[in-house]
Design a protein around this motif. Structure first.
Motif, PDB file in Angstrom:
ATOM      1  N   LEU A 173       6.315 -22.732 -46.780  1.00  0.00           N
ATOM      2  CA  LEU A 173       6.452 -21.520 -45.994  1.00  0.00           C
ATOM      3  C   LEU A 173       5.192 -21.356 -45.148  1.00  0.00           C
ATOM      4  O   LEU A 173       4.111 -21.800 -45.553  1.00  0.00           O
ATOM      5  CB  LEU A 173       6.661 -20.306 -46.901  1.00  0.00           C
ATOM      6  N   PRO A 174       5.280 -20.722 -43.995  1.00  0.00           N
ATOM      7  CA  PRO A 174       4.135 -20.675 -43.077  1.00  0.00           C
ATOM      8  C   PRO A 174       2.944 -19.921 -43.649  1.00  0.00           C
ATOM      9  O   PRO A 174       3.099 -18.859 -44.245  1.00  0.00           O
ATOM     10  CB  PRO A 174       4.707 -19.966 -41.836  1.00  0.00           C
ATOM     11  N   HIS A 175       1.744 -20.525 -43.497  1.00  0.00           N
ATOM     12  CA  HIS A 175       0.478 -19.879 -43.898  1.00  0.00           C
ATOM     13  C   HIS A 175       0.535 -19.413 -45.352  1.00  0.00           C
ATOM     14  O   HIS A 175       0.124 -18.298 -45.682  1.00  0.00           O
ATOM     15  CB  HIS A 175       0.176 -18.702 -42.969  1.00  0.00           C
ATOM     16  N   SER A 176       1.045 -20.269 -46.227  1.00  0.00           N
ATOM     17  CA  SER A 176       1.246 -19.887 -47.628  1.00  0.00           C
ATOM     18  C   SER A 176      -0.061 -19.615 -48.367  1.00  0.00           C
ATOM     19  O   SER A 176      -0.042 -19.055 -49.462  1.00  0.00           O
ATOM     20  CB  SER A 176       2.030 -20.978 -48.362  1.00  0.00           C
ATOM     21  N   GLN A 177      -1.194 -19.990 -47.778  1.00  0.00           N
ATOM     22  CA  GLN A 177      -2.480 -19.707 -48.425  1.00  0.00           C
ATOM     23  C   GLN A 177      -2.834 -18.219 -48.365  1.00  0.00           C
ATOM     24  O   GLN A 177      -3.761 -17.774 -49.038  1.00  0.00           O
ATOM     25  CB  GLN A 177      -3.598 -20.534 -47.778  1.00  0.00           C
ATOM     26  N   ASN A 178      -2.089 -17.435 -47.570  1.00  0.00           N
ATOM     27  CA  ASN A 178      -2.398 -16.021 -47.389  1.00  0.00           C
ATOM     28  C   ASN A 178      -1.626 -15.095 -48.327  1.00  0.00           C
ATOM     29  O   ASN A 178      -1.823 -13.882 -48.290  1.00  0.00           O
ATOM     30  CB  ASN A 178      -2.109 -15.601 -45.943  1.00  0.00           C
ATOM     31  N   TYR A 179      -0.754 -15.640 -49.160  1.00  0.00           N
ATOM     32  CA  TYR A 179       0.014 -14.801 -50.095  1.00  0.00           C
ATOM     33  C   TYR A 179       0.427 -15.654 -51.289  1.00  0.00           C
ATOM     34  O   TYR A 179       0.355 -16.891 -51.250  1.00  0.00           O
ATOM     35  CB  TYR A 179       1.255 -14.212 -49.407  1.00  0.00           C
ATOM     36  N   GLU A 180       0.839 -14.984 -52.355  1.00  0.00           N
ATOM     37  CA  GLU A 180       1.155 -15.696 -53.590  1.00  0.00           C
ATOM     38  C   GLU A 180       2.559 -15.420 -54.099  1.00  0.00           C
ATOM     39  O   GLU A 180       3.073 -16.157 -54.938  1.00  0.00           O
ATOM     40  CB  GLU A 180       0.141 -15.329 -54.685  1.00  0.00           C
ATOM     41  N   THR A 181       3.204 -14.379 -53.602  1.00  0.00           N
ATOM     42  CA  THR A 181       4.555 -14.030 -54.037  1.00  0.00           C
ATOM     43  C   THR A 181       5.476 -13.922 -52.823  1.00  0.00           C
ATOM     44  O   THR A 181       5.018 -13.875 -51.679  1.00  0.00           O
ATOM     45  CB  THR A 181       4.566 -12.700 -54.808  1.00  0.00           C
ATOM     46  N   ASP A 236      14.821  -4.630 -44.126  1.00  0.00           N
ATOM     47  CA  ASP A 236      13.991  -5.492 -43.286  1.00  0.00           C
ATOM     48  C   ASP A 236      14.313  -6.952 -43.615  1.00  0.00           C
ATOM     49  O   ASP A 236      14.583  -7.298 -44.775  1.00  0.00           O
ATOM     50  CB  ASP A 236      12.499  -5.231 -43.535  1.00  0.00           C
ATOM     51  N   CYS A 237      14.268  -7.801 -42.607  1.00  0.00           N
ATOM     52  CA  CYS A 237      14.601  -9.205 -42.864  1.00  0.00           C
ATOM     53  C   CYS A 237      13.725 -10.125 -42.015  1.00  0.00           C
ATOM     54  O   CYS A 237      13.171  -9.725 -40.991  1.00  0.00           O
ATOM     55  CB  CYS A 237      16.074  -9.480 -42.607  1.00  0.00           C
ATOM     56  N   VAL A 238      13.621 -11.353 -42.488  1.00  0.00           N
ATOM     57  CA  VAL A 238      12.856 -12.394 -41.805  1.00  0.00           C
ATOM     58  C   VAL A 238      13.709 -13.654 -41.807  1.00  0.00           C
ATOM     59  O   VAL A 238      14.338 -13.982 -42.818  1.00  0.00           O
ATOM     60  CB  VAL A 238      11.514 -12.665 -42.516  1.00  0.00           C
ATOM     61  N   GLU A 239      13.721 -14.367 -40.686  1.00  0.00           N
ATOM     62  CA  GLU A 239      14.436 -15.637 -40.608  1.00  0.00           C
ATOM     63  C   GLU A 239      13.424 -16.754 -40.396  1.00  0.00           C
ATOM     64  O   GLU A 239      12.578 -16.671 -39.514  1.00  0.00           O
ATOM     65  CB  GLU A 239      15.460 -15.621 -39.467  1.00  0.00           C
ATOM     66  N   TYR A 240      13.551 -17.767 -41.236  1.00  0.00           N
ATOM     67  CA  TYR A 240      12.625 -18.898 -41.136  1.00  0.00           C
ATOM     68  C   TYR A 240      13.296 -20.151 -41.698  1.00  0.00           C
ATOM     69  O   TYR A 240      13.907 -20.112 -42.765  1.00  0.00           O
ATOM     70  CB  TYR A 240      11.328 -18.614 -41.910  1.00  0.00           C
ATOM     71  N   THR A 279      19.550 -16.052 -47.908  1.00  0.00           N
ATOM     72  CA  THR A 279      20.783 -16.738 -47.492  1.00  0.00           C
ATOM     73  C   THR A 279      20.427 -17.925 -46.620  1.00  0.00           C
ATOM     74  O   THR A 279      19.609 -17.810 -45.698  1.00  0.00           O
ATOM     75  CB  THR A 279      21.711 -15.782 -46.720  1.00  0.00           C
ATOM     76  N   LYS A 280      21.060 -19.050 -46.905  1.00  0.00           N
ATOM     77  CA  LYS A 280      20.857 -20.244 -46.089  1.00  0.00           C
ATOM     78  C   LYS A 280      21.987 -20.348 -45.086  1.00  0.00           C
ATOM     79  O   LYS A 280      23.165 -20.256 -45.439  1.00  0.00           O
ATOM     80  CB  LYS A 280      20.841 -21.489 -46.973  1.00  0.00           C
ATOM     81  N   PHE A 281      21.628 -20.534 -43.829  1.00  0.00           N
ATOM     82  CA  PHE A 281      22.632 -20.663 -42.795  1.00  0.00           C
ATOM     83  C   PHE A 281      23.347 -21.996 -42.925  1.00  0.00           C
ATOM     84  O   PHE A 281      22.746 -23.016 -43.298  1.00  0.00           O
ATOM     85  CB  PHE A 281      22.001 -20.568 -41.395  1.00  0.00           C
ATOM     86  N   GLU A 282      24.612 -22.003 -42.614  1.00  0.00           N
ATOM     87  CA  GLU A 282      25.366 -23.252 -42.591  1.00  0.00           C
ATOM     88  C   GLU A 282      24.900 -24.096 -41.422  1.00  0.00           C
ATOM     89  O   GLU A 282      24.678 -23.595 -40.330  1.00  0.00           O
ATOM     90  CB  GLU A 282      26.872 -22.967 -42.457  1.00  0.00           C
ATOM     91  N   ASP A 283      24.722 -25.411 -41.694  1.00  0.00           N
ATOM     92  CA  ASP A 283      24.312 -26.318 -40.626  1.00  0.00           C
ATOM     93  C   ASP A 283      25.426 -26.452 -39.596  1.00  0.00           C
ATOM     94  O   ASP A 283      26.590 -26.690 -39.943  1.00  0.00           O
ATOM     95  CB  ASP A 283      23.986 -27.701 -41.192  1.00  0.00           C
ATOM     96  N   VAL A 284      25.059 -26.281 -38.345  1.00  0.00           N
ATOM     97  CA  VAL A 284      26.031 -26.392 -37.262  1.00  0.00           C
ATOM     98  C   VAL A 284      25.893 -27.761 -36.616  1.00  0.00           C
ATOM     99  O   VAL A 284      24.831 -28.157 -36.146  1.00  0.00           O
ATOM    100  CB  VAL A 284      25.812 -25.295 -36.205  1.00  0.00           C
ATOM    101  N   ILE A 285      27.003 -28.514 -36.609  1.00  0.00           N
ATOM    102  CA  ILE A 285      26.973 -29.859 -36.045  1.00  0.00           C
ATOM    103  C   ILE A 285      27.481 -29.808 -34.600  1.00  0.00           C
ATOM    104  O   ILE A 285      28.523 -29.237 -34.343  1.00  0.00           O
ATOM    105  CB  ILE A 285      27.847 -30.814 -36.881  1.00  0.00           C
TER     106      ILE A 285
END
Length: 424
Positions: A368-376, A393-397, A418-424
């Motif tokens: 996950l981005p910049h994981s050194q800045n948080y632990e949970t 509130d939501c975040v997409e990554y 939730t994981k998005f379905e891969d779109v081919i």
């Protein structure tokens, strides 16, 4: 020279070249760990292979001298013995030379190079131990030639500043790769792979990712009555409880064990939280320690419970030996409440205080981005939102959607991922 004689000589040269080629690749690619195991099992020649790998210049020189000599000799035989017969067949000297070259070269490529090297790649250690003694003999025979060419190569490498010393140091990445390969091959069971991975992870995870945070600490004031203490111990069945002055966690004087305290109460003895027979000194550790360092601290002090303080000497949480070992055991330990619950193939319910390493592993993510800045996972949401998070509130990554579905005051209690379905 007759065609039969030329054929015999070419066959001998191909066999010699095949032996040398397979020996070269086997001796160079034989795995150090496998050779050490073979040596411990009594295979003395494995030690010779290891010694040769330490100083590979001699056997590489012998190999190259032998291969080039064989190739030149085969070319001479092919040109002098085979070409005349082909010239009679084609009636053209140039065509005969070209066909002769193609035939001899093709035979050498297939039988003296390609097949022996593929065989050596799949059986490196067995071939290496079988060929090391003959190679040592050839090194002895061609010692003067080796001294000239190897010395010249070493001098040139020294002039351009290139090291030729073989580096076989094992890194954590190498061990991870070996474990992954073993798990895929079925040599290591899934549980064993997970256990070994957790042990290595202890060096990277800090104590704060596992601790029981300050807000969940149950403690007693030194002035608490026996009835109050017993009531709390029954309601909160922990093994150890901190004891503080002035009802302040920054004034910890030690801890008591519920078993000893309740045993004294049942024996109708006069009990007091400050009694030296019950009160034990607390172990304080900084919040910067890794789990491995905490385990070493527990081992050296004989303790199994510690109070975690930050750089401002404020208590941020507590940790027990059981907490540390639960990380080591991972999935082998069944918890009453799982922090990560998979609802479907593409959705998970995650407790807000779940360590980020566990989230990454469960979701199958790289990082996950910049994981050194948080632990949970709560820290991840706060970092990404750049504000105090609230419900919905939501975040997409990285093809995942992290949505807050429950909060308690300012604290995130549960998220839906939730994981998005891969779109081919």
């Amino acid at each position: 020279m007759s065609l039969l004689t030329a054929g015999v000589f070419i066959f001998i040269l191909i066999a010699l070249s095949a032996i040398v080629s397979s020996s070269e690749l086997a001796l160079a690619s034989a795995r150090k760990i496998k050779l050490q195991v073979m040596a411990k099992e009594g295979e003395v020649r494995a030690l010779d292979v290891l010694n040769m790998q330490e100083q590979p210049g001699s056997f590489i020189t012998v190999v190259q001298v032998a291969l080039n000599a064989v190739a030149i000799l085969a070319g001479v035989i092919g040109e002098s013995a085979v070409s005349p017969y082909l010239q009679r067949l084609f009636g053209n000297e140039t065509a005969a030379s070209v066909v002769s070259f193609i035939l001899v070269t093709s035979m050498f490529v297939l039988f003296a190079d390609l097949m022996p090297k593929r065989l050596a790649m799949s059986n490196a250690e067995p071939i290496a131990v079988k060929m090391v003694r003959p190679m040592i003999f050839f090194i002895f025979i061609f010692k003067p030639i080796i001294w000239v060419f190897d010395g010249a190569a070493n001098l040139l490498f020294k002039l351009i500043g290139v090291s030729t010393v073989r580096q076989d140091e094992m890194t954590s990445e190498d061990i991870y790769a070996v474990m992954d390969a073993g798990a895929e091959a079925g040599v290591i069971k899934h549980q064993e792979h997970h256990l070994i991975e957790n042990i290595f992870e202890m060096q990277e995870r800090t104590v704060t990712s596992v601790m029981n945070p300050r807000e969940h600490i149950v403690y007693f004031d030194t002035k608490a009555s026996t009835e109050q203490v017993v009531a709390v111990m029954i309601k909160q069945p922990h093994n150890k409880f901190l004891v503080c002055n002035d009802d302040d966690l920054e004034h910890i004087i030690g801890y008591v064990e519920s078993r000893s305290f309740l045993a004294s109460v049942l024996e109708q003895q006069e009990v007091c939280l400050t009694d030296k027979a019950l009160l034990k000194p607390a172990l304080f550790i900084p919040d910067t320690l890794s789990l491995f360092e905490v385990l070493e601290t527990f081992k050296s002090t004989g303790a199994d419970f510690a109070v975690i303080v930050n750089e401002y000497a404020l208590v941020v949480g507590v940790i027990t030996l059981k907490d540390v070992m639960s990380i080591v055991m991972g999935e082998l330990v069944t918890l009453e409440e799982q922090p990560i619950v998979q609802r479907t193939d593409n959705s998970w319910l995650i407790d807000g205080m779940t360590p980020i390493e566990d989230v990454i592993r469960s979701l199958g993510m790289v990082n996950l981005p910049h994981s050194q800045n948080y632990e949970t996972i709560s820290g991840f949401m706060m970092y990404m939102l750049r504000k105090i998070p609230k419900k919905t509130d939501c975040v997409e990554y990285a093809n995942y959607r992290f949505e807050i579905i429950a909060t308690d005051n300012l604290k995130i209690t549960q998220l839906l991922v939730t994981k998005f379905e891969d779109v081919i």
